[in-house]
Scaffold this motif. Structure first.
Motif, PDB file in Angstrom:
ATOM      1  N   THR A  62      44.157  48.992  42.206  1.00  0.00           N
ATOM      2  CA  THR A  62      43.859  48.046  43.288  1.00  0.00           C
ATOM      3  C   THR A  62      43.975  46.610  42.783  1.00  0.00           C
ATOM      4  N   GLU A  80      49.729  46.765  33.703  1.00  0.00           N
ATOM      5  CA  GLU A  80      48.426  47.148  33.152  1.00  0.00           C
ATOM      6  C   GLU A  80      48.548  47.269  31.628  1.00  0.00           C
ATOM      7  N   LYS A  85      45.461  54.038  31.488  1.00  0.00           N
ATOM      8  CA  LYS A  85      45.421  53.723  32.921  1.00  0.00           C
ATOM      9  C   LYS A  85      46.833  53.791  33.520  1.00  0.00           C
ATOM     10  N   LYS A 120      42.907  41.155  40.781  1.00  0.00           N
ATOM     11  CA  LYS A 120      41.510  41.359  41.197  1.00  0.00           C
ATOM     12  C   LYS A 120      40.735  41.785  39.957  1.00  0.00           C
TER      13      LYS A 120
HETATM   14  C1  LIG Z   1      38.152  45.006  35.381  1.00  0.00           C
HETATM   15  S1  LIG Z   1      39.708  45.781  35.452  1.00  0.00           S
HETATM   16  C2  LIG Z   1      40.136  45.524  37.154  1.00  0.00           C
HETATM   17  C3  LIG Z   1      41.080  46.572  37.642  1.00  0.00           C
HETATM   18  C4  LIG Z   1      41.458  46.473  39.119  1.00  0.00           C
HETATM   19  N1  LIG Z   1      42.288  45.322  39.378  1.00  0.00           N
HETATM   20  C5  LIG Z   1      40.223  46.470  39.997  1.00  0.00           C
HETATM   21  O1  LIG Z   1      39.956  45.470  40.673  1.00  0.00           O
HETATM   22  O2  LIG Z   1      39.523  47.497  40.032  1.00  0.00           O
HETATM   23  C6  LIG Z   1      40.810  44.643  34.589  1.00  0.00           C
HETATM   24  C7  LIG Z   1      42.093  45.326  34.119  1.00  0.00           C
HETATM   25  O3  LIG Z   1      42.972  44.330  33.607  1.00  0.00           O
HETATM   26  C8  LIG Z   1      43.623  44.842  32.461  1.00  0.00           C
HETATM   27  N2  LIG Z   1      44.036  43.655  31.678  1.00  0.00           N
HETATM   28  C9  LIG Z   1      43.226  42.780  31.015  1.00  0.00           C
HETATM   29  N3  LIG Z   1      43.951  41.785  30.484  1.00  0.00           N
HETATM   30  C10 LIG Z   1      45.252  42.014  30.836  1.00  0.00           C
HETATM   31  C11 LIG Z   1      46.472  41.319  30.602  1.00  0.00           C
HETATM   32  N4  LIG Z   1      46.499  40.184  29.894  1.00  0.00           N
HETATM   33  N5  LIG Z   1      47.608  41.820  31.108  1.00  0.00           N
HETATM   34  C12 LIG Z   1      47.588  42.982  31.824  1.00  0.00           C
HETATM   35  N6  LIG Z   1      46.459  43.688  32.087  1.00  0.00           N
HETATM   36  C13 LIG Z   1      45.310  43.212  31.607  1.00  0.00           C
HETATM   37  C14 LIG Z   1      42.575  45.715  31.783  1.00  0.00           C
HETATM   38  O4  LIG Z   1      43.149  46.704  30.957  1.00  0.00           O
HETATM   39  C15 LIG Z   1      41.848  46.318  32.985  1.00  0.00           C
HETATM   40  O5  LIG Z   1      42.398  47.556  33.356  1.00  0.00           O
END
Ligand SMILES: C[S@@+](CC[C@H](N)C(=O)[O-])C[C@H]1O[C@@H](n2cnc3c(N)ncnc32)[C@H](O)[C@@H]1O
Length: 199
Positions: A62, A80, A85, A120
């Motif tokens: 999401t 991601e 994931k 998000k």
């Molecule tokens: C808190 S989760 C939110 C996931 C989803 N968007 C939601 O709202 O439920 C943040 C996600 O961002 C990914 N992430 C963090 N830094 C990132 C980056 N620089 N590039 C790509 N993904 C990243 C993490 O692995 C994690 O799965």
């Protein structure tokens, strides 16, 4: 969303909730509000700017998966950083022809490939803005989901450094238009935007 979601979204929601490590939410009704309805609030904003869409830090999918179903004519990439994931996300990409998955970090992607970047709960909004703005072409749009404690004026400072300008947006969303090129020196090295935010 007032009507019943598409069957694929019902199955996706159930899978997110029952797969360990994707969300702390266990209640299906809460999952629908937080993961599906909240994502769909951005449909009109995203639809109004052309080009492929990237969901940065998609986690369990999401807002990218709901947007891909709502906008089937748009190509949606789920970006991601965590391989585990990505494996989960790939099962949904095999069902939706306009959906694809990239395992990687935002700051390591080819710049200006997308029309719209959405994020998000990726990071604090100033860091999320710094990661997302280089991904979109000039004229493109970044949409961040923000909480009540977010400080749009800090995001505005970051946006200005990266060729972006804040636009009017519905409550809880922050829209940043890419009005100029990404300046030299961006994206900064992996980890730097989080460790030393620009604002
Ligand atoms: C808190 S989760 C939110 C996931 C989803 N968007 C939601 O709202 O439920 C943040 C996600 O961002 C990914 N992430 C963090 N830094 C990132 C980056 N620089 N590039 C790509 N993904 C990243 C993490 O692995 C994690 O799965």
């Amino acid at each position: 969303m007032s009507s019943a979601p598409a069957p694929v979204l019902e199955r996706w929601l159930a899978a997110v909730v029952s797969t360990p490590g994707l969300t702390a939410i266990r209640d299906p009704a809460t999952a629908r509000t937080a993961l599906l309805d909240d994502a769909l609030r951005a449909v009109e904003l995203v639809a109004a700017t052309d080009g492929p869409v990237v969901d940065v830090g998609s986690g369990g999918g999401t807002p990218g998966i709901p947007l891909a179903v709502a906008l089937p004519e748009r190509s949606v990439t789920l970006l991601e950083a965590e391989r585990r994931k990505c494996r989960f996300l790939e099962t949904w990409a095999s069902e939706l022809p306009n959906l694809s998955v990239v395992w990687g970090r935002a700051e390591e992607q080819e710049p200006a490939r997308f029309g719209v970047a959405v994020a998000k709960a990726l990071a604090h909004p100033p860091t999320a803005a710094e990661w997302c703005l280089p991904l979109v072409r000039e004229g493109g749009l970044v949409v961040l989901w923000i909480g009540e404690s977010a400080e749009p004026e800090r995001v505005a400072v970051v946006a200005e450094r990266l060729g972006g300008t804040l636009e009017a947006s519905p409550a809880g969303l922050l829209a940043i238009r890419k009005t100029g090129p990404t300046p030299p020196g961006f994206p900064r090295r992996t980890g730097v935007a989080r460790k030393r935010p620009l604002a």
